[in-house]
Design an enzyme around this catalytic site. Structure first.
Site, PDB file in Angstrom:
ATOM      1  N   GLY A  99      74.972  23.642 119.436  1.00  6.59           N
ATOM      2  CA  GLY A  99      75.956  23.478 120.501  1.00  6.59           C
ATOM      3  C   GLY A  99      76.824  24.716 120.595  1.00  6.59           C
ATOM      4  O   GLY A  99      76.985  25.444 119.609  1.00  6.59           O
ATOM      5  N   GLN A 127      84.088  29.784 123.026  1.00 10.40           N
ATOM      6  CA  GLN A 127      83.522  30.522 121.882  1.00 10.40           C
ATOM      7  C   GLN A 127      82.924  31.866 122.304  1.00 10.40           C
ATOM      8  O   GLN A 127      82.658  32.717 121.455  1.00 10.40           O
ATOM      9  CB  GLN A 127      82.439  29.692 121.181  1.00 10.40           C
ATOM     10  N   CYS A 138      80.050  25.413 112.442  1.00 13.89           N
ATOM     11  CA  CYS A 138      80.432  25.920 113.762  1.00 13.89           C
ATOM     12  C   CYS A 138      80.029  27.387 113.845  1.00 13.89           C
ATOM     13  O   CYS A 138      80.233  28.134 112.873  1.00 13.89           O
ATOM     14  CB  CYS A 138      81.948  25.775 113.940  1.00 13.89           C
ATOM     15  N   LEU A 139      79.489  27.791 114.972  1.00 17.45           N
ATOM     16  CA  LEU A 139      79.055  29.186 115.107  1.00 17.45           C
ATOM     17  C   LEU A 139      80.246  30.144 115.062  1.00 17.45           C
ATOM     18  O   LEU A 139      80.067  31.325 114.790  1.00 17.45           O
ATOM     19  CB  LEU A 139      78.261  29.387 116.404  1.00 17.45           C
ATOM     20  N   HIS A 184      82.240  17.509 118.909  1.00 14.53           N
ATOM     21  CA  HIS A 184      82.647  18.802 118.343  1.00 14.53           C
ATOM     22  C   HIS A 184      82.820  19.835 119.466  1.00 14.53           C
ATOM     23  O   HIS A 184      83.809  20.569 119.490  1.00 14.53           O
ATOM     24  CB  HIS A 184      81.574  19.240 117.333  1.00 14.53           C
ATOM     25  N   GLU A 185      81.864  19.870 120.406  1.00 22.04           N
ATOM     26  CA  GLU A 185      81.925  20.868 121.481  1.00 22.04           C
ATOM     27  C   GLU A 185      83.074  20.575 122.454  1.00 22.04           C
ATOM     28  O   GLU A 185      83.759  21.497 122.909  1.00 22.04           O
ATOM     29  CB  GLU A 185      80.594  20.944 122.240  1.00 22.04           C
ATOM     30  N   HIS A 202      86.300  21.860 121.269  1.00 19.73           N
ATOM     31  CA  HIS A 202      86.520  23.290 121.512  1.00 19.73           C
ATOM     32  C   HIS A 202      87.285  23.509 122.819  1.00 19.73           C
ATOM     33  O   HIS A 202      88.067  24.452 122.936  1.00 19.73           O
ATOM     34  CB  HIS A 202      85.185  24.040 121.605  1.00 19.73           C
TER      35      HIS A 202
HETATM   36 NI    NI Z   1      81.922  24.773 117.017  1.00 19.00          NI
END
Ligand code: NI
Length: 172
Positions: free
Chosen positions: A45, A50, A94-95, A136-137, A140
């Site tokens: 995701g 991000q 998380c990226l 989670h997304e 963000h």
């Molecule tokens: Ni994340």
């Protein structure tokens, strides 16, 4: 070129993103680039903030089974409209927080409403990893990271590691 993904701590990751007002070609192009960056990372995701775009758009594909067809989903203005009482705990990553993982407990099932890239309203109920990932997304878009669910000490420890990682990357 692959879109660079912002690493925590970054003020842009703490901001509330603005609603998307139309599904323009520029948005479609950004969605393609975000999916590319997500698959390449690899991740399941990615949210627009991000990559430094403070718009309410997320992409996800939580298909994990070997050989199963990909299922990329692009959501504009996603909103959780219903959650289950049942909870589920997953080890999240998380990226924007590379190589750090921690258990987070969230509703096990969520119904999400969103607009797709053609401007159509969509609604679907997700469970398992999909439910965790979509929550989670969406977090963000509110400037919230999974580490915000952790105890302050653990969060500070991870943040310190990220500051160090960013310093090392800047030097490289
Ligand atoms: Ni994340």
């Amino acid at each position: 070129m692959t879109l660079p993904i912002l690493i925590h701590p970054d003020p842009r990751l703490k901001k509330v993103s603005a609603p998307v007002t139309d599904s323009s070609d520029a948005l479609r192009e950004l969605a393609d680039k975000m999916l590319h960056a997500m698959y390449e990372a690899p991740g399941i995701g990615l949210a627009a903030p991000q990559v430094g775009v403070l718009s309410r758009m997320i992409v996800l594909d939580c298909v994990k089974e070997e050989g199963a067809p990909a299922r990329p989903i692009v959501m504009l203005n996603p909103e959780v409209v219903e959650v289950s009482d049942a909870l589920n705990t997953y080890e999240e990553g998380c990226l924007s927080i590379p190589d750090q993982f921690a258990d987070v407990t969230r509703p096990a099932d969520v119904t999400v409403a969103w607009m797709d890239l053609d401007g159509n309203a969509q609604k679907e109920t997700f469970d398992g990893l999909w439910a965790t990932c979509v929550q989670h997304e969406i977090d963000h878009l509110e400037g919230k990271l999974f580490i915000d669910y952790l105890k302050p000490l653990k969060r500070q420890l991870i943040t310190r590691k990220m500051v160090k990682l960013k310093r090392e990357r800047a030097r490289a």
